[in-house]
Design a protein around this motif. Sequence first.
Motif, PDB file in Angstrom:
ATOM      1  N   HIS A  14       0.852  -1.196   0.000  1.00 33.26           N
ATOM      2  CA  HIS A  14       0.000   0.000   0.000  1.00 33.26           C
ATOM      3  C   HIS A  14       0.889   1.247   0.000  1.00 33.26           C
ATOM      4  CE1 HIS A  14      -2.767   3.076   1.497  1.00 33.26           C
ATOM      5  NE2 HIS A  14      -3.772   2.246   1.207  1.00 33.26           N
ATOM      6  N   PRO A  15       0.535   2.280  -0.764  1.00 35.41           N
ATOM      7  CA  PRO A  15       1.422   3.442  -0.865  1.00 35.41           C
ATOM      8  C   PRO A  15       1.725   4.129   0.455  1.00 35.41           C
ATOM      9  CG  PRO A  15      -0.699   3.845  -1.944  1.00 35.41           C
ATOM     10  CD  PRO A  15      -0.621   2.384  -1.669  1.00 35.41           C
ATOM     11  N   ARG A  16       0.809   4.102   1.402  1.00 36.37           N
ATOM     12  CA  ARG A  16       1.092   4.712   2.708  1.00 36.37           C
ATOM     13  C   ARG A  16       2.173   3.919   3.445  1.00 36.37           C
ATOM     14  NH1 ARG A  16      -3.743   5.191   4.184  1.00 36.37           N
ATOM     15  NH2 ARG A  16      -3.951   3.215   5.316  1.00 36.37           N
ATOM     16  N   ALA A  17       2.059   2.591   3.433  1.00 37.08           N
ATOM     17  CA  ALA A  17       3.071   1.755   4.060  1.00 37.08           C
ATOM     18  C   ALA A  17       4.396   1.854   3.308  1.00 37.08           C
ATOM     19  CB  ALA A  17       2.601   0.298   4.100  1.00 37.08           C
ATOM     20  N   LEU A  18       4.328   2.027   2.005  1.00 33.34           N
ATOM     21  CA  LEU A  18       5.546   2.146   1.210  1.00 33.34           C
ATOM     22  C   LEU A  18       6.279   3.449   1.518  1.00 33.34           C
ATOM     23  CD1 LEU A  18       6.919   0.327  -0.853  1.00 33.34           C
ATOM     24  CD2 LEU A  18       5.753   1.610  -2.668  1.00 33.34           C
ATOM     25  N   LEU A  19       5.530   4.506   1.786  1.00 39.04           N
ATOM     26  CA  LEU A  19       6.153   5.767   2.178  1.00 39.04           C
ATOM     27  C   LEU A  19       6.861   5.612   3.527  1.00 39.04           C
ATOM     28  CD1 LEU A  19       6.575   8.747   1.439  1.00 39.04           C
ATOM     29  CD2 LEU A  19       4.463   9.258   2.697  1.00 39.04           C
ATOM     30  N   GLU A  20       6.224   4.921   4.452  1.00 42.20           N
ATOM     31  CA  GLU A  20       6.870   4.653   5.739  1.00 42.20           C
ATOM     32  C   GLU A  20       8.139   3.834   5.538  1.00 42.20           C
ATOM     33  OE1 GLU A  20       3.857   2.693   7.962  1.00 42.20           O
ATOM     34  OE2 GLU A  20       2.612   4.496   8.237  1.00 42.20           O
ATOM     35  N   ALA A  21       8.095   2.889   4.623  1.00 46.75           N
ATOM     36  CA  ALA A  21       9.258   2.033   4.386  1.00 46.75           C
ATOM     37  C   ALA A  21      10.422   2.819   3.808  1.00 46.75           C
ATOM     38  CB  ALA A  21       8.875   0.881   3.452  1.00 46.75           C
ATOM     39  N   VAL A  22      10.155   3.705   2.846  1.00 47.61           N
ATOM     40  CA  VAL A  22      11.269   4.440   2.241  1.00 47.61           C
ATOM     41  C   VAL A  22      11.859   5.441   3.234  1.00 47.61           C
ATOM     42  CG1 VAL A  22      10.033   6.394   1.150  1.00 47.61           C
ATOM     43  CG2 VAL A  22      12.050   5.406   0.050  1.00 47.61           C
ATOM     44  N   CYS A  23      11.044   5.995   4.108  1.00 50.61           N
ATOM     45  CA  CYS A  23      11.582   6.853   5.173  1.00 50.61           C
ATOM     46  C   CYS A  23      12.481   6.040   6.108  1.00 50.61           C
ATOM     47  CB  CYS A  23      10.446   7.502   5.960  1.00 50.61           C
ATOM     48  SG  CYS A  23       9.512   8.750   5.049  1.00 50.61           S
ATOM     49  N   HIS A  24      12.046   4.824   6.415  1.00 51.10           N
ATOM     50  CA  HIS A  24      12.860   3.974   7.277  1.00 51.10           C
ATOM     51  C   HIS A  24      14.148   3.556   6.568  1.00 51.10           C
ATOM     52  CE1 HIS A  24      13.622   1.612  10.793  1.00 51.10           C
ATOM     53  NE2 HIS A  24      13.664   0.479  10.122  1.00 51.10           N
ATOM     54  N   ALA A  25      14.061   3.336   5.257  1.00 47.78           N
ATOM     55  CA  ALA A  25      15.265   2.986   4.490  1.00 47.78           C
ATOM     56  C   ALA A  25      16.322   4.077   4.613  1.00 47.78           C
ATOM     57  CB  ALA A  25      14.903   2.755   3.028  1.00 47.78           C
ATOM     58  N   GLU A  26      15.899   5.328   4.549  1.00 44.42           N
ATOM     59  CA  GLU A  26      16.858   6.417   4.725  1.00 44.42           C
ATOM     60  C   GLU A  26      17.439   6.398   6.135  1.00 44.42           C
ATOM     61  OE1 GLU A  26      17.229  11.123   3.670  1.00 44.42           O
ATOM     62  OE2 GLU A  26      15.326  10.462   4.519  1.00 44.42           O
ATOM     63  N   GLU A  27      16.600   6.141   7.124  1.00 46.49           N
ATOM     64  CA  GLU A  27      17.061   6.133   8.507  1.00 46.49           C
ATOM     65  C   GLU A  27      18.129   5.075   8.755  1.00 46.49           C
ATOM     66  OE1 GLU A  27      13.516   5.491  10.701  1.00 46.49           O
ATOM     67  OE2 GLU A  27      12.699   7.515  10.357  1.00 46.49           O
ATOM     68  N   VAL A  28      18.028   3.916   8.094  1.00 44.42           N
ATOM     69  CA  VAL A  28      18.967   2.825   8.365  1.00 44.42           C
ATOM     70  C   VAL A  28      20.174   2.850   7.437  1.00 44.42           C
ATOM     71  CG1 VAL A  28      17.139   1.365   9.300  1.00 44.42           C
ATOM     72  CG2 VAL A  28      17.799   1.134   6.879  1.00 44.42           C
ATOM     73  N   GLY A  29      20.256   3.842   6.537  1.00 45.01           N
ATOM     74  CA  GLY A  29      21.491   4.008   5.792  1.00 45.01           C
ATOM     75  C   GLY A  29      21.458   3.809   4.303  1.00 45.01           C
ATOM     76  N   PHE A  30      20.283   3.602   3.700  1.00 48.68           N
ATOM     77  CA  PHE A  30      20.219   3.503   2.249  1.00 48.68           C
ATOM     78  C   PHE A  30      20.495   4.872   1.628  1.00 48.68           C
ATOM     79  CE2 PHE A  30      18.374  -0.471   3.330  1.00 48.68           C
ATOM     80  CZ  PHE A  30      18.486  -1.294   2.216  1.00 48.68           C
ATOM     81  N   ASP A  31      21.126   4.857   0.447  1.00 44.77           N
ATOM     82  CA  ASP A  31      21.580   6.089  -0.188  1.00 44.77           C
ATOM     83  C   ASP A  31      20.573   6.691  -1.156  1.00 44.77           C
ATOM     84  OD1 ASP A  31      24.181   5.558   0.953  1.00 44.77           O
ATOM     85  OD2 ASP A  31      24.498   4.116  -0.670  1.00 44.77           O
ATOM     86  N   ALA A  32      19.638   5.894  -1.670  1.00 42.45           N
ATOM     87  CA  ALA A  32      18.778   6.324  -2.764  1.00 42.45           C
ATOM     88  C   ALA A  32      17.543   5.439  -2.780  1.00 42.45           C
ATOM     89  CB  ALA A  32      19.532   6.226  -4.097  1.00 42.45           C
ATOM     90  N   ALA A  33      16.652   5.707  -3.726  1.00 45.08           N
ATOM     91  CA  ALA A  33      15.447   4.890  -3.871  1.00 45.08           C
ATOM     92  C   ALA A  33      14.975   4.945  -5.314  1.00 45.08           C
ATOM     93  CB  ALA A  33      14.345   5.365  -2.925  1.00 45.08           C
ATOM     94  N   MET A  34      14.138   3.986  -5.672  1.00 41.64           N
ATOM     95  CA  MET A  34      13.531   3.975  -7.000  1.00 41.64           C
ATOM     96  C   MET A  34      12.235   3.180  -6.939  1.00 41.64           C
ATOM     97  SD  MET A  34      15.453   1.083  -9.294  1.00 41.64           S
ATOM     98  CE  MET A  34      13.997   1.031 -10.369  1.00 41.64           C
ATOM     99  N   CYS A  35      11.437   3.301  -7.990  1.00 41.10           N
ATOM    100  CA  CYS A  35      10.217   2.517  -8.110  1.00 41.10           C
ATOM    101  C   CYS A  35       9.891   2.336  -9.583  1.00 41.10           C
ATOM    102  CB  CYS A  35       9.051   3.171  -7.371  1.00 41.10           C
ATOM    103  SG  CYS A  35       8.510   4.757  -8.063  1.00 41.10           S
ATOM    104  N   SER A  36       8.937   1.477  -9.864  1.00 43.11           N
ATOM    105  CA  SER A  36       8.427   1.300 -11.220  1.00 43.11           C
ATOM    106  C   SER A  36       7.013   1.841 -11.296  1.00 43.11           C
ATOM    107  CB  SER A  36       8.447  -0.179 -11.619  1.00 43.11           C
ATOM    108  OG  SER A  36       9.763  -0.669 -11.669  1.00 43.11           O
ATOM    109  N   ASP A  37       6.635   2.286 -12.492  1.00 42.86           N
ATOM    110  CA  ASP A  37       5.318   2.873 -12.726  1.00 42.86           C
ATOM    111  C   ASP A  37       4.464   1.855 -13.468  1.00 42.86           C
ATOM    112  OD1 ASP A  37       3.127   4.372 -13.411  1.00 42.86           O
ATOM    113  OD2 ASP A  37       4.172   5.616 -14.879  1.00 42.86           O
ATOM    114  N   HIS A  38       3.675   1.072 -12.708  1.00 34.12           N
ATOM    115  CA  HIS A  38       2.832   0.034 -13.287  1.00 34.12           C
ATOM    116  C   HIS A  38       1.365   0.302 -12.971  1.00 34.12           C
ATOM    117  CE1 HIS A  38       6.457  -2.953 -13.148  1.00 34.12           C
ATOM    118  NE2 HIS A  38       6.490  -2.172 -14.208  1.00 34.12           N
TER     119      HIS A  38
END
Length: 321
Positions: A14-38
């Motif tokens: 779900h996009p709301r949970a996905l937004l929480e996940a990408v914020c957490h990804a930044e917190e734990v040290g990921f440098d970037a993000a991407m997605c696909s448009d389907h």
Amino acid sequence: MTAIGFHASHEQIHPRALLEAVCHAEEVGFDAAMCSDHFAPWSERQGHSGFAWSWLGSALQATSLSFGVVNAPGQRYHPAIIAQAIGTLAAMYPGRFWAALGSGEAANEHVTGEAWPRKEVRNARLRECVEVIRALLAGEEVSHDGLVRVDRARLWTRPEQPPALVGAAVSVETARWCAEWADGLITVNASTDHLRRMIDAYREAGGRGPIHLQVHLSWASSQAEAEAIAYDQWRSNVFAPPVCWDLATPEHFDVVSAQVPMSRLAEVVNISADLARHTAWLEDCIDLGFDQIALHHVGQDQRPFLDAFGTQVLPKLPHTP
């Protein structure tokens, strides 16, 4: 240094949970993000398919990460609309956004009711779309009559620096073709030999810019659980072109993947409960020379994966801090 990114899977979360996940990804040290448009997921079990462009605005605002999106202009989207979407995000978040462009899949494009073209026609259409998008991002007024039609289009809000338009490819031949027009290349994990041949084909044909890799993986605290997650969520994604291009619905993918063996799935997904094994796989990819690697844990619960990789995998990789 290689940037290690987080792949945000709209098809599964779900996009709301996905937004929480990408914020957490930044917190734990990921440098970037991407997605696909389907428009649709690859399986009814995945169960989601949020609108990437709406989500990207929220994700760029909520984090300081750079973002990319894989998009197919020409059928579901008019290229002038994609140019406007790219231009607006790049103007709002300078230097943090890129777009990868590909010829698309029937599963997403058939919704327009138009016929699904042959691959060579789709490639020709993509080239026309790329030229239209580039011209619009450069501030030109564009009229065009071809496989796509444009009448006196102009972008009134543009970024100071146009973002990279990256070529999406899964074959050596397409990688070589992308070198004619792209500002970079993106592909998905495959054998080391195949990935090396793709990189060589792109560079030898004059390909410029960064090379991106999307790595599908499944990790859990036990091997059995990692395999179960991968089999439930990603066995519908094992099919090579043209099958993956031409099937139309999630139901079709579920039917043809009902008897996929685990051995076949392991060819396209890195499946292991051993974090050291995942680290070694990623080190091999880094050694090939990829500039950015986006990690896609194919499970629907992202937090355990993010916490484990943030503490035990990312610190061991030579990546952009």
